[in-house]
Design a protein around this motif. Structure first.
Motif, mmCIF file in Angstrom:
data_model
loop_
_atom_site.group_PDB
_atom_site.id
_atom_site.type_symbol
_atom_site.label_atom_id
_atom_site.label_comp_id
_atom_site.label_asym_id
_atom_site.label_seq_id
_atom_site.Cartn_x
_atom_site.Cartn_y
_atom_site.Cartn_z
ATOM 1 N N LEU A 172 0.824 -1.201 0.000
ATOM 2 C CA LEU A 172 0.000 0.000 0.000
ATOM 3 C C LEU A 172 0.866 1.262 0.000
ATOM 4 O O LEU A 172 0.649 2.194 -0.790
ATOM 5 C CB LEU A 172 -0.933 -0.009 1.205
ATOM 6 N N LEU A 173 1.851 1.300 0.900
ATOM 7 C CA LEU A 173 2.721 2.477 0.990
ATOM 8 C C LEU A 173 3.558 2.650 -0.283
ATOM 9 O O LEU A 173 3.800 3.773 -0.731
ATOM 10 C CB LEU A 173 3.641 2.353 2.213
ATOM 11 N N ALA A 174 3.993 1.546 -0.844
ATOM 12 C CA ALA A 174 4.761 1.634 -2.087
ATOM 13 C C ALA A 174 3.907 2.180 -3.217
ATOM 14 O O ALA A 174 4.371 2.982 -4.045
ATOM 15 C CB ALA A 174 5.326 0.261 -2.449
ATOM 16 N N ALA A 175 2.654 1.758 -3.270
ATOM 17 C CA ALA A 175 1.753 2.243 -4.319
ATOM 18 C C ALA A 175 1.486 3.735 -4.171
ATOM 19 O O ALA A 175 1.282 4.439 -5.164
ATOM 20 C CB ALA A 175 0.447 1.456 -4.285
ATOM 21 N N LEU A 185 5.442 6.342 -1.146
ATOM 22 C CA LEU A 185 6.252 6.640 0.028
ATOM 23 C C LEU A 185 7.652 6.050 -0.078
ATOM 24 O O LEU A 185 8.570 6.506 0.602
ATOM 25 C CB LEU A 185 5.565 6.116 1.302
ATOM 26 N N PHE A 186 7.821 5.033 -0.921
ATOM 27 C CA PHE A 186 9.137 4.409 -1.072
ATOM 28 C C PHE A 186 9.883 4.935 -2.301
ATOM 29 O O PHE A 186 10.956 4.446 -2.620
ATOM 30 C CB PHE A 186 9.001 2.889 -1.200
ATOM 31 N N ASP A 187 9.314 5.899 -2.982
ATOM 32 C CA ASP A 187 9.886 6.371 -4.240
ATOM 33 C C ASP A 187 11.282 6.955 -3.998
ATOM 34 O O ASP A 187 11.465 7.856 -3.179
ATOM 35 C CB ASP A 187 8.977 7.436 -4.848
ATOM 36 N N ARG A 188 12.256 6.463 -4.739
ATOM 37 C CA ARG A 188 13.631 6.924 -4.568
ATOM 38 C C ARG A 188 13.813 8.357 -5.087
ATOM 39 O O ARG A 188 14.723 9.068 -4.641
ATOM 40 C CB ARG A 188 14.589 5.991 -5.309
ATOM 41 N N ALA A 193 1.354 4.754 10.842
ATOM 42 C CA ALA A 193 1.361 6.163 11.249
ATOM 43 C C ALA A 193 2.783 6.703 11.322
ATOM 44 O O ALA A 193 3.051 7.846 10.912
ATOM 45 C CB ALA A 193 0.672 6.302 12.613
ATOM 46 N N LEU A 194 3.716 5.902 11.824
ATOM 47 C CA LEU A 194 5.107 6.345 11.905
ATOM 48 C C LEU A 194 5.697 6.514 10.500
ATOM 49 O O LEU A 194 6.417 7.484 10.239
ATOM 50 C CB LEU A 194 5.930 5.339 12.709
ATOM 51 N N CYS A 195 5.391 5.588 9.620
ATOM 52 C CA CYS A 195 5.905 5.694 8.254
ATOM 53 C C CYS A 195 5.412 6.967 7.576
ATOM 54 O O CYS A 195 6.178 7.673 6.900
ATOM 55 C CB CYS A 195 5.492 4.476 7.435
ATOM 56 N N ARG A 196 4.149 7.294 7.780
ATOM 57 C CA ARG A 196 3.601 8.510 7.164
ATOM 58 C C ARG A 196 4.185 9.763 7.812
ATOM 59 O O ARG A 196 4.365 10.793 7.152
ATOM 60 C CB ARG A 196 2.086 8.505 7.250
ATOM 61 N N ALA A 197 4.478 9.701 9.107
ATOM 62 C CA ALA A 197 5.097 10.850 9.782
ATOM 63 C C ALA A 197 6.507 11.094 9.255
ATOM 64 O O ALA A 197 6.919 12.244 9.057
ATOM 65 C CB ALA A 197 5.121 10.598 11.290
#
Length: 408
Positions: free
Chosen positions: A109-112, A115-118, A209-213
């Protein structure tokens, strides 16, 4: 006494079936004992399970962290430490653990969402003015980051915020610390550090939540959680992932000794480049100076002066020759002129007879006796009168030149 009574009461319990998720597997070399950390995802509780290696290999071959299992075990209470554990004699694997499945789903989900975009990951500043550090209180991770960073760059400044790094309160505290450091204008980079631990202990660092922060932070974030093999989701979101807290210290500040060495190497390269450039320019100047026009600049003038001298001598010779020839021609002309001139005839003793009106007497018959005449000599003139006894009949002939008579 209380521990013994608790142990006695638990010892009366029989064998039970327990369903849970494997948070960690520990196999000790040289022994047949295997320790499992069995976690209840819904209740956020965990319990240690002790069993034999043969039991694991028979009931759940290839068992990994996160697997969902059912164990047949008997509760045991260790009075010396006051800990409760399970001793299993049978294990059955029922599929991929719910925890890892949830984490894998969250990761997708986060990759889509990017959030992981280099492409959005920011570069760390070369020398941060202040480093924000979020870690456990008096932890080895804090000591590793501070010690190694100051060893590399002694003047580096830190703003350390100690938080809980495991348990239910870890995520809110870490998010609050991130917000505080991100608002601090003097902080150029934030380090999120925690030492090694079990998969269960590192779960807060995979929280959504931590990843989004971390993703929302304006300040670059370095994730230094666990060991090399530990990869929580926050590692994928952070701008830089460090394998250990020590590695994070190496990434956030440069090594002073290395920088001095690099400066020395750069200085040597600059010196060599400058020396090479000067040598090339010196060779070029030497080549230019070796040219005849530069080495002997007056040679061109001397050559031209020689040419001018030769031309001048030639002109002088030509002029002298022409003057001499003209003088000779003039002398010849003068001689011819003198030869043909009446004055030359007069110089030989002849005279010119002229009447009173100035006309030349060419024959005796042109005058009468008694006529006054004028005798023009080479030097001076004489006045005379025609003698009658010398008159003669007139003769007719062309008048080419004045008549001359011998001087008396």
């Amino acid at each position: 006494m209380v521990s013994q009574k608790i142990g006695a009461w638990i010892g009366k319990l029989g064998w039970i079936w327990v369903d849970g998720q494997v948070a960690q597997i520990t196999r000790r070399p040289g022994t047949n004992t295997v320790f499992l950390t069995l976690r209840d995802p819904s209740a956020d509780l965990s319990l240690t399970v002790t069993t034999n290696r043969d039991v694991v290999d028979l009931g759940a071959p290839g068992l990994n962290d996160g697997a969902r299992i059912v164990v047949h075990a008997k509760p045991e209470f260790y009075a010396a430490r006051g800990s409760l554990s399970l001793r299993a004699d049978e294990i059955r694997q029922v599929g991929l653990g719910e925890l890892l499945a949830r984490l894998e789903q969250l990761k997708k989900l986060l990759a889509a969402e990017g959030l992981f975009d280099r492409a959005r990951k920011r570069r760390l500043p070369f020398l941060p003015a202040k480093v924000g550090l979020i870690t456990g209180r008096a932890s080895a991770a804090e000591r590793d980051v501070l010690t190694n960073a100051r060893r590399r760059w002694p003047t580096v400044e830190f703003r350390v915020i100690n938080v809980a790094v495991q348990g239910t309160s870890a995520v809110p505290q870490i998010i609050d610390a991130l917000a505080v450091l991100d608002r601090d204008e003097t902080v150029d980079v934030i380090v999120l550090a925690r030492g090694g631990g079990s998969t269960e202990d590192l779960l807060p660092f995979s929280d959504e939540a931590l990843c989004r922060a971390v993703f929302a932070c304006r300040t670059p974030v370095v994730s230094a959680v666990g060991h090399e093999t530990d990869v929580p989701l926050v590692d994928f979101v952070a701008d830089v992932r460090a394998s250990t807290p020590t590695d994070a210290a190496k990434r956030i500040v440069p090594d002073l000794a290395d920088e001095f060495r690099l400066i020395g190497q750069a200085k040597q390269r600059l010196d060599r480049a400058l020396k090479g450039m000067l040598d090339r320019e010196q060779h070029r100047l030497d080549a230019i100076r070796s040219r005849p026009s530069i080495a002997r600049p007056l040679s061109l003038v001397d050559n031209r002066a020689t040419d001018v001298g030769q031309l001048r001598d030639r002109a002088a010779r030509n002029l002298s020759h022409r003057l001499d020839r003209a003088g000779t021609e003039l002398a010849h002309t003068l001689a011819r002129l003198r030869t043909l001139s009446p004055a030359a005839t007069l110089q030989r003793g002849y005279a010119i007879v002229q009447r009173a009106d100035g006309s030349v007497v060419r024959a005796a018959g042109e005058v009468s006796p008694g006529d006054p005449v004028r005798l023009r000599l080479a030097e001076g003139e004489l006045a005379a009168t025609v003698d009658p006894g010398t008159s003669a009949p007139p003769k007719k002939r062309p008048a080419k030149r004045a008549a001359a008579v011998p001087q008396e």
